[in-house]
Design a protein around this motif. Structure first.
Motif, short mmCIF file in Angstrom:
data_model
loop_
_atom_site.label_atom_id
_atom_site.label_comp_id
_atom_site.label_asym_id
_atom_site.label_seq_id
_atom_site.Cartn_x
_atom_site.Cartn_y
_atom_site.Cartn_z
N GLN A 4 14.46 -18.29 -25.66
CA GLN A 4 13.79 -18.51 -24.38
C GLN A 4 13.93 -19.97 -23.95
N ALA A 5 13.80 -20.90 -24.88
CA ALA A 5 13.97 -22.31 -24.56
C ALA A 5 15.39 -22.58 -24.09
N ALA A 6 16.36 -21.99 -24.76
CA ALA A 6 17.76 -22.17 -24.35
C ALA A 6 18.00 -21.60 -22.96
N VAL A 7 17.42 -20.45 -22.67
CA VAL A 7 17.56 -19.85 -21.34
C VAL A 7 16.95 -20.76 -20.28
N ILE A 8 15.79 -21.33 -20.58
CA ILE A 8 15.14 -22.23 -19.62
C ILE A 8 16.01 -23.45 -19.35
N VAL A 9 16.51 -24.08 -20.40
CA VAL A 9 17.32 -25.29 -20.24
C VAL A 9 18.63 -24.97 -19.50
N CYS A 10 19.29 -23.90 -19.90
CA CYS A 10 20.55 -23.52 -19.24
C CYS A 10 20.31 -23.15 -17.78
N SER A 11 19.22 -22.45 -17.51
CA SER A 11 18.90 -22.07 -16.12
C SER A 11 18.67 -23.29 -15.26
N LEU A 12 17.97 -24.29 -15.81
CA LEU A 12 17.74 -25.52 -15.05
C LEU A 12 19.04 -26.23 -14.75
N ALA A 13 19.90 -26.30 -15.74
CA ALA A 13 21.18 -26.99 -15.55
C ALA A 13 22.04 -26.29 -14.51
N VAL A 14 22.11 -24.98 -14.61
CA VAL A 14 22.94 -24.22 -13.66
C VAL A 14 22.31 -24.23 -12.28
N GLU A 15 20.98 -24.13 -12.21
CA GLU A 15 20.30 -24.14 -10.92
C GLU A 15 20.47 -25.48 -10.22
N ALA A 16 20.50 -26.56 -10.97
CA ALA A 16 20.69 -27.88 -10.37
C ALA A 16 22.08 -28.01 -9.75
N ILE A 17 23.05 -27.30 -10.31
CA ILE A 17 24.41 -27.34 -9.78
C ILE A 17 24.58 -26.36 -8.63
N GLU A 18 24.12 -25.13 -8.83
CA GLU A 18 24.30 -24.07 -7.83
C GLU A 18 23.00 -23.31 -7.69
N HIS A 19 22.31 -23.51 -6.58
CA HIS A 19 20.98 -22.91 -6.37
C HIS A 19 21.00 -21.39 -6.43
N GLU A 20 22.04 -20.77 -5.91
CA GLU A 20 22.10 -19.31 -5.88
C GLU A 20 22.21 -18.69 -7.27
N SER A 21 22.36 -19.50 -8.31
CA SER A 21 22.45 -18.98 -9.67
C SER A 21 21.16 -18.32 -10.13
N ILE A 22 20.06 -18.55 -9.41
CA ILE A 22 18.80 -17.92 -9.79
C ILE A 22 18.87 -16.41 -9.68
N VAL A 23 19.83 -15.92 -8.92
CA VAL A 23 20.02 -14.47 -8.82
C VAL A 23 20.36 -13.89 -10.19
N GLY A 24 21.05 -14.65 -11.02
CA GLY A 24 21.39 -14.21 -12.37
C GLY A 24 20.44 -14.74 -13.43
N SER A 25 20.06 -16.01 -13.31
CA SER A 25 19.22 -16.61 -14.35
C SER A 25 17.79 -16.11 -14.31
N GLY A 26 17.30 -15.75 -13.14
CA GLY A 26 15.94 -15.22 -13.03
C GLY A 26 15.74 -13.93 -13.82
#
Length: 103
Positions: A4-26
């Protein structure tokens, strides 16, 4: 918990680069959180159930806000990024505590 911690960190990194990535990371965040909550419930670990459920709740909150305010990607970028960092600020120390309290 570490996943879960890894998912949170990776999601933040990807979201900072490409906002629409929340469609997958969420959904990934919510799925891992649900899995943690189920396993923790079976082990009668109330704190871990709350932690896992928080990921599901956070993902649902973001979906609700996007739909309620009818945010386009550009409109939701800043508030969602701020909320994601706030969630990580609270969740990551919780992961550390949950993992180390068992040692």
């Amino acid at each position: 918990m570490v996943v879960q911690a890894a998912v949170i960190v990776c999601s933040l990194a990807v979201e900072a680069i490409e906002h629409e990535s929340i469609v997958g990371s969420g959904p990934i965040l919510a799925s891992v959180g649900l899995l943690i909550a189920i396993v923790a419930y079976r082990q009668r670990d109330v704190v871990a159930v709350v932690f896992g459920s928080s990921a599901v709740g956070f993902a649902l909150l973001i979906v609700f806000l996007i739909n309620f305010y009818r945010w386009a990607p550009a409109e939701g970028d800043r508030p969602i990024t701020i909320m994601a960092f706030a969630y990580a600020f609270l969740a990551l120390p919780s992961v550390w505590w949950l993992v180390t309290r068992r040692a």
